[in-house]
Design an enzyme around this catalytic site. Structure first.
Site, PDB file in Angstrom:
ATOM      1  N   LEU A  78       0.686   3.627   1.144  1.00 34.01           N
ATOM      2  CA  LEU A  78       0.189   2.398   0.509  1.00 34.01           C
ATOM      3  C   LEU A  78       1.317   1.482   0.039  1.00 34.01           C
ATOM      4  CD1 LEU A  78      -2.620   3.929  -1.771  1.00 34.01           C
ATOM      5  CD2 LEU A  78      -2.701   3.370   0.663  1.00 34.01           C
ATOM      6  N   ALA A  80       4.084  -1.195  -0.333  1.00 37.61           N
ATOM      7  CA  ALA A  80       4.396  -2.430   0.407  1.00 37.61           C
ATOM      8  C   ALA A  80       4.784  -3.539  -0.564  1.00 37.61           C
ATOM      9  CB  ALA A  80       3.178  -2.885   1.215  1.00 37.61           C
ATOM     10  N   SER A 123      -4.108  -4.434   7.088  1.00 37.60           N
ATOM     11  CA  SER A 123      -4.711  -5.519   6.306  1.00 37.60           C
ATOM     12  C   SER A 123      -5.476  -6.510   7.177  1.00 37.60           C
ATOM     13  CB  SER A 123      -3.579  -6.260   5.581  1.00 37.60           C
ATOM     14  OG  SER A 123      -4.038  -7.492   5.082  1.00 37.60           O
ATOM     15  N   GLU A 125      -5.320  -9.486   6.728  1.00 41.88           N
ATOM     16  CA  GLU A 125      -4.411 -10.622   6.959  1.00 41.88           C
ATOM     17  C   GLU A 125      -3.899 -10.637   8.401  1.00 41.88           C
ATOM     18  OE1 GLU A 125      -3.050 -13.333   4.815  1.00 41.88           O
ATOM     19  OE2 GLU A 125      -5.016 -12.814   4.045  1.00 41.88           O
ATOM     20  N   TYR A 147       4.258 -11.584   5.812  1.00 38.54           N
ATOM     21  CA  TYR A 147       3.549 -10.373   5.367  1.00 38.54           C
ATOM     22  C   TYR A 147       2.679  -9.831   6.500  1.00 38.54           C
ATOM     23  CZ  TYR A 147      -0.071  -7.528   3.148  1.00 38.54           C
ATOM     24  OH  TYR A 147      -0.950  -6.505   2.850  1.00 38.54           O
ATOM     25  N   HIS A 177      -9.487  -6.231  -1.577  1.00 35.92           N
ATOM     26  CA  HIS A 177     -10.225  -5.435  -2.569  1.00 35.92           C
ATOM     27  C   HIS A 177      -9.532  -5.556  -3.917  1.00 35.92           C
ATOM     28  CE1 HIS A 177      -7.646  -2.947  -0.002  1.00 35.92           C
ATOM     29  NE2 HIS A 177      -7.272  -2.347  -1.124  1.00 35.92           N
ATOM     30  N   PHE A 186      -2.645 -12.323  -7.915  1.00 39.53           N
ATOM     31  CA  PHE A 186      -3.658 -12.464  -6.853  1.00 39.53           C
ATOM     32  C   PHE A 186      -4.828 -13.285  -7.390  1.00 39.53           C
ATOM     33  CE2 PHE A 186      -1.183  -8.726  -6.004  1.00 39.53           C
ATOM     34  CZ  PHE A 186      -0.891  -8.844  -4.652  1.00 39.53           C
TER      35      PHE A 186
HETATM   36  P1  NAP Z   1       0.298  -3.326  -5.075  1.00 42.59           P
HETATM   37  O1  NAP Z   1      -0.552  -3.213  -6.295  1.00 42.59           O
HETATM   38  O2  NAP Z   1       1.241  -4.479  -4.945  1.00 42.59           O
HETATM   39  O3  NAP Z   1       1.177  -1.961  -4.971  1.00 42.59           O
HETATM   40  C1  NAP Z   1       2.253  -1.850  -4.080  1.00 42.59           C
HETATM   41  C2  NAP Z   1       2.949  -0.514  -4.299  1.00 42.59           C
HETATM   42  O4  NAP Z   1       4.057  -0.391  -3.373  1.00 42.59           O
HETATM   43  C3  NAP Z   1       3.554  -0.348  -5.705  1.00 42.59           C
HETATM   44  O5  NAP Z   1       3.337   0.976  -6.110  1.00 42.59           O
HETATM   45  C4  NAP Z   1       5.044  -0.579  -5.443  1.00 42.59           C
HETATM   46  O6  NAP Z   1       5.883   0.055  -6.392  1.00 42.59           O
HETATM   47  C5  NAP Z   1       5.187   0.078  -4.074  1.00 42.59           C
HETATM   48  N1  NAP Z   1       6.442  -0.279  -3.374  1.00 42.59           N
HETATM   49  C6  NAP Z   1       6.861  -1.529  -3.053  1.00 42.59           C
HETATM   50  N2  NAP Z   1       8.045  -1.448  -2.401  1.00 42.59           N
HETATM   51  C7  NAP Z   1       8.372  -0.133  -2.309  1.00 42.59           C
HETATM   52  C8  NAP Z   1       9.477   0.593  -1.742  1.00 42.59           C
HETATM   53  N3  NAP Z   1      10.499  -0.031  -1.150  1.00 42.59           N
HETATM   54  N4  NAP Z   1       9.503   1.957  -1.804  1.00 42.59           N
HETATM   55  C9  NAP Z   1       8.479   2.607  -2.420  1.00 42.59           C
HETATM   56  N5  NAP Z   1       7.405   1.967  -2.982  1.00 42.59           N
HETATM   57  C10 NAP Z   1       7.365   0.628  -2.930  1.00 42.59           C
HETATM   58  O7  NAP Z   1      -0.595  -3.298  -3.754  1.00 42.59           O
HETATM   59  P2  NAP Z   1      -2.113  -2.764  -3.548  1.00 42.59           P
HETATM   60  O8  NAP Z   1      -3.043  -3.898  -3.749  1.00 42.59           O
HETATM   61  O9  NAP Z   1      -2.285  -1.489  -4.282  1.00 42.59           O
HETATM   62  O10 NAP Z   1      -2.104  -2.490  -1.974  1.00 42.59           O
HETATM   63  C11 NAP Z   1      -1.781  -1.194  -1.441  1.00 42.59           C
HETATM   64  C12 NAP Z   1      -1.459  -1.329   0.046  1.00 42.59           C
HETATM   65  O11 NAP Z   1      -2.580  -1.827   0.750  1.00 42.59           O
HETATM   66  C13 NAP Z   1      -0.307  -2.281   0.376  1.00 42.59           C
HETATM   67  O12 NAP Z   1       0.356  -1.758   1.505  1.00 42.59           O
HETATM   68  C14 NAP Z   1      -1.011  -3.568   0.745  1.00 42.59           C
HETATM   69  O13 NAP Z   1      -0.185  -4.358   1.586  1.00 42.59           O
HETATM   70  C15 NAP Z   1      -2.225  -3.021   1.447  1.00 42.59           C
HETATM   71  N6  NAP Z   1      -3.443  -3.826   1.429  1.00 42.59           N
HETATM   72  C16 NAP Z   1      -3.949  -4.262   0.241  1.00 42.59           C
HETATM   73  C17 NAP Z   1      -5.151  -4.955   0.226  1.00 42.59           C
HETATM   74  C18 NAP Z   1      -5.765  -5.427  -1.065  1.00 42.59           C
HETATM   75  O14 NAP Z   1      -6.661  -6.277  -1.009  1.00 42.59           O
HETATM   76  N7  NAP Z   1      -5.360  -4.891  -2.211  1.00 42.59           N
HETATM   77  C19 NAP Z   1      -5.835  -5.190   1.439  1.00 42.59           C
HETATM   78  C20 NAP Z   1      -5.307  -4.716   2.622  1.00 42.59           C
HETATM   79  C21 NAP Z   1      -4.111  -4.017   2.611  1.00 42.59           C
HETATM   80  P3  NAP Z   1       6.344  -0.671  -7.770  1.00 42.59           P
HETATM   81  O15 NAP Z   1       5.253  -0.388  -8.768  1.00 42.59           O
HETATM   82  O16 NAP Z   1       7.630   0.016  -8.066  1.00 42.59           O
HETATM   83  O17 NAP Z   1       6.492  -2.143  -7.480  1.00 42.59           O
HETATM   84  O1  F7E Z   2      -5.189 -15.060  -2.038  1.00 37.63           O
HETATM   85  C1  F7E Z   2      -6.107 -18.667  -2.209  1.00 37.63           C
HETATM   86  C2  F7E Z   2      -4.984 -18.292  -1.260  1.00 37.63           C
HETATM   87  O2  F7E Z   2      -3.222 -13.915  -3.054  1.00 37.63           O
HETATM   88  C3  F7E Z   2      -6.503 -15.223  -1.573  1.00 37.63           C
HETATM   89  C4  F7E Z   2      -3.260  -9.045  -0.626  1.00 37.63           C
HETATM   90  O3  F7E Z   2      -3.768  -7.910  -1.281  1.00 37.63           O
HETATM   91  O4  F7E Z   2      -5.369  -9.427   0.457  1.00 37.63           O
HETATM   92  C5  F7E Z   2      -4.394 -10.021  -0.382  1.00 37.63           C
HETATM   93  O5  F7E Z   2      -3.852 -11.187   0.234  1.00 37.63           O
HETATM   94  C6  F7E Z   2      -6.783 -16.671  -1.211  1.00 37.63           C
HETATM   95  C7  F7E Z   2      -5.723 -17.339  -0.320  1.00 37.63           C
HETATM   96  O6  F7E Z   2      -4.832 -12.637  -1.527  1.00 37.63           O
HETATM   97  C8  F7E Z   2      -4.531 -19.476  -5.368  1.00 37.63           C
HETATM   98  O7  F7E Z   2      -4.462 -19.456  -0.628  1.00 37.63           O
HETATM   99  C9  F7E Z   2      -5.973 -20.402  -4.041  1.00 37.63           C
HETATM  100  O8  F7E Z   2      -6.364 -18.072   0.685  1.00 37.63           O
HETATM  101  O9  F7E Z   2      -5.560 -13.245  -3.766  1.00 37.63           O
HETATM  102  P1  F7E Z   2      -4.670 -13.701  -2.689  1.00 37.63           P
HETATM  103  P2  F7E Z   2      -4.459 -12.655   0.033  1.00 37.63           P
HETATM  104  O10 F7E Z   2      -3.361 -13.605   0.339  1.00 37.63           O
HETATM  105  O11 F7E Z   2      -5.732 -12.787   0.784  1.00 37.63           O
HETATM  106  C10 F7E Z   2      -4.893  -9.015   1.741  1.00 37.63           C
HETATM  107  C11 F7E Z   2      -6.034  -8.375   2.481  1.00 37.63           C
HETATM  108  C12 F7E Z   2      -3.654  -8.215   1.681  1.00 37.63           C
HETATM  109  O12 F7E Z   2      -3.416  -7.386   2.546  1.00 37.63           O
HETATM  110  C13 F7E Z   2      -2.621  -8.614   0.689  1.00 37.63           C
HETATM  111  O13 F7E Z   2      -1.723  -7.543   0.399  1.00 37.63           O
HETATM  112  O14 F7E Z   2      -6.795 -17.435  -2.424  1.00 37.63           O
HETATM  113  N1  F7E Z   2      -5.636 -19.195  -3.485  1.00 37.63           N
HETATM  114  N2  F7E Z   2      -5.314 -20.596  -5.178  1.00 37.63           N
HETATM  115  C14 F7E Z   2      -4.745 -18.600  -4.301  1.00 37.63           C
HETATM  116  N3  F7E Z   2      -4.107 -17.403  -4.206  1.00 37.63           N
HETATM  117  C15 F7E Z   2      -3.257 -17.056  -5.196  1.00 37.63           C
HETATM  118  N4  F7E Z   2      -2.644 -15.858  -5.136  1.00 37.63           N
HETATM  119  N5  F7E Z   2      -3.018 -17.899  -6.264  1.00 37.63           N
HETATM  120  C16 F7E Z   2      -3.637 -19.127  -6.402  1.00 37.63           C
HETATM  121  O15 F7E Z   2      -3.382 -19.861  -7.352  1.00 37.63           O
END
Ligand code: NAP
Ligand code: F7E
Length: 323
Positions: A78, A80, A123, A125, A147, A177, A186
């Site tokens: 996870l 990233a 993702s 994305e 990304y 999520h 976010f």
């Molecule tokens: P998050 O809250 O930003 O957590 C990212 C984690 O990665 C943190 O524990 C961070 O550690 C760790 N990390 C970053 N760089 C690292 C490195 N060089 N070595 C070891 N650990 C490192 O992200 P999340 O929302 O939980 O997402 C989890 C994963 O799912 C990510 O890969 C993300 O891209 C992917 N993803 C997320 C979503 C979503 O909507 N949340 C959707 C699709 C995919 P620190 O605490 O030290 O910073």
């Molecule tokens: O943006 C718009 C922005 O940063 C969602 C990550 O977990 O989900 C996440 O990526 C939308 C975008 O998430 C603001 O332009 C408007 O269209 O919450 P976000 P994301 O970019 O979709 C995917 C699945 C991942 O994998 C990623 O790790 O919202 N937006 N106004 C804004 N976004 C932010 N952050 N801030 C604003 O002020």
């Protein structure tokens, strides 16, 4: 007792996955990178039930050592750089962690623990400038940020290691999520935290970027269950996970502000600083494969999720400012 290694355990997903796996009777090993201060706020309530070990996705040797020492049955990758805007300001770091970090973890597994099962956090994305609506496992990718480009590499290298070395390696293509533990930058959390601050008189406006972007937002607690289910299958396969509903940022604002009796139009200001060089306009999942093969369905609706997040931010800020 099965053992699971979770990279990114200090993140939003890592904390929910650790709770879920503990509930299933796993021994949970969390990989943390060395930082000058601990970043354990999301897992503070779990630290005496999990084992934390230092390693970094930049450093292959450190990953091999962890696999040697703990011999995990399941590996959830996870970790990233997960914030899309930061991938334009730090594209090389994003590629190092989100792309090459995946192949380092896979190499460590191939060399040390090939019998383990591997989950890669892919993702939605990756669909970017979408080629079809809704998006499913066979929809072509068109990434729109450094990304997403890096995540496409992570996705395909996982598929390639499965096919080249016969590893049990799968990629979960998860749509957005969220939860009360979502990072504050976010958009969902920025809005729910902003609403709570305005309601409590701690702020008088909320500055956002593109209000028309649409996302398929679900609850993290539901999504970590899907990660685990993917590793319990007989055959390794990739799955799309999402709710099948899409909402704009504007609708998100409406739901969050009206939950506390406010009208978002009185507080939300658009600010060019938050627009992206290339936007992903609409994402919406077709998760029928997950429904059929994993028996997975989301349990929390969009409205329930946003209300849960607003309530949690209100409670946290009230506690903080009462002291
Ligand atoms: P998050 O809250 O930003 O957590 C990212 C984690 O990665 C943190 O524990 C961070 O550690 C760790 N990390 C970053 N760089 C690292 C490195 N060089 N070595 C070891 N650990 C490192 O992200 P999340 O929302 O939980 O997402 C989890 C994963 O799912 C990510 O890969 C993300 O891209 C992917 N993803 C997320 C979503 C979503 O909507 N949340 C959707 C699709 C995919 P620190 O605490 O030290 O910073
Ligand atoms: O943006 C718009 C922005 O940063 C969602 C990550 O977990 O989900 C996440 O990526 C939308 C975008 O998430 C603001 O332009 C408007 O269209 O919450 P976000 P994301 O970019 O979709 C995917 C699945 C991942 O994998 C990623 O790790 O919202 N937006 N106004 C804004 N976004 C932010 N952050 N801030 C604003 O002020």
């Amino acid at each position: 007792m099965p053992t699971a290694l979770v990279t990114g355990i200090t993140g939003q997903d890592g904390s929910y996955l650790a709770e879920f796996l503990l509930g299933k009777g796993y021994e949970v090993i969390g990989l943390v990178r060395r930082t000058s201060r601990l970043t354990y706020d999301r897992i503070q309530h779990l630290v005496d039930r999990i084992e934390l070990v230092q390693a970094d996705l930049h450093d292959l040797g450190s990953l091999m050592d962890v696999l040697n020492k703990y011999a995990p049955d399941e590996i959830y990758n996870l970790a990233a750089q997960s914030f899309v805007p930061a991938s334009w300001s730090q594209p090389i770091l994003t590629g190092e962690v989100n792309a090459l970090g995946v192949v380092r973890m896979l190499e460590a597994m191939r060399l040390v623990r090939p019998q383990a099962r591997f989950y890669q956090a892919s993702s939605s994305e990756m669909f970017g400038k979408v080629r079809e609506v809704p998006q499913k496992e066979t929809t072509p990718f068109y990434p729109r940020s450094p990304y997403a480009v890096a995540k496409v590499y992570g996705h395909w290298i996982t598929v390639n290691y499965r096919e080249s070395y016969n590893l049990f390696a799968v990629s979960g293509i998860l749509f957005n999520h969220e939860s009360p533990r979502r990072g504050l930058e976010f958009v969902t959390r920025k809005v729910t935290n902003g609403v709570a601050k305005i309601k409590l008189g701690l702020a008088d406006e909320l500055r956002l970027g593109n209000l028309e972007a649409k996302r398929d937002w679900g609850y993290t607690g539901d999504y970590v269950r899907a990660m685990w289910l993917m590793l319990q299958q007989d055959e390794p396969e990739d799955f799309v996970i999402g709710t099948g509903e899409t909402h704009s940022v504007r609708e998100l604002c409406e739901v969050a502000f009206s939950h506390v009796g406010l009208d978002y139009r009185d507080y939300v200001k658009q600010d060019p600083r938050f627009f992206r060089p290339a936007e992903v306009d609409i994402l919406v999942a077709d998760a029928s494969k997950a429904r059929e093969k994993l028996g997975w369905e989301p349990r929390v609706t969009f409205e329930e999720l946003i209300h849960m997040m607003v309530d949690a931010d209100l409670e946290r800020l009230e506690r903080k400012y009462k002291q």
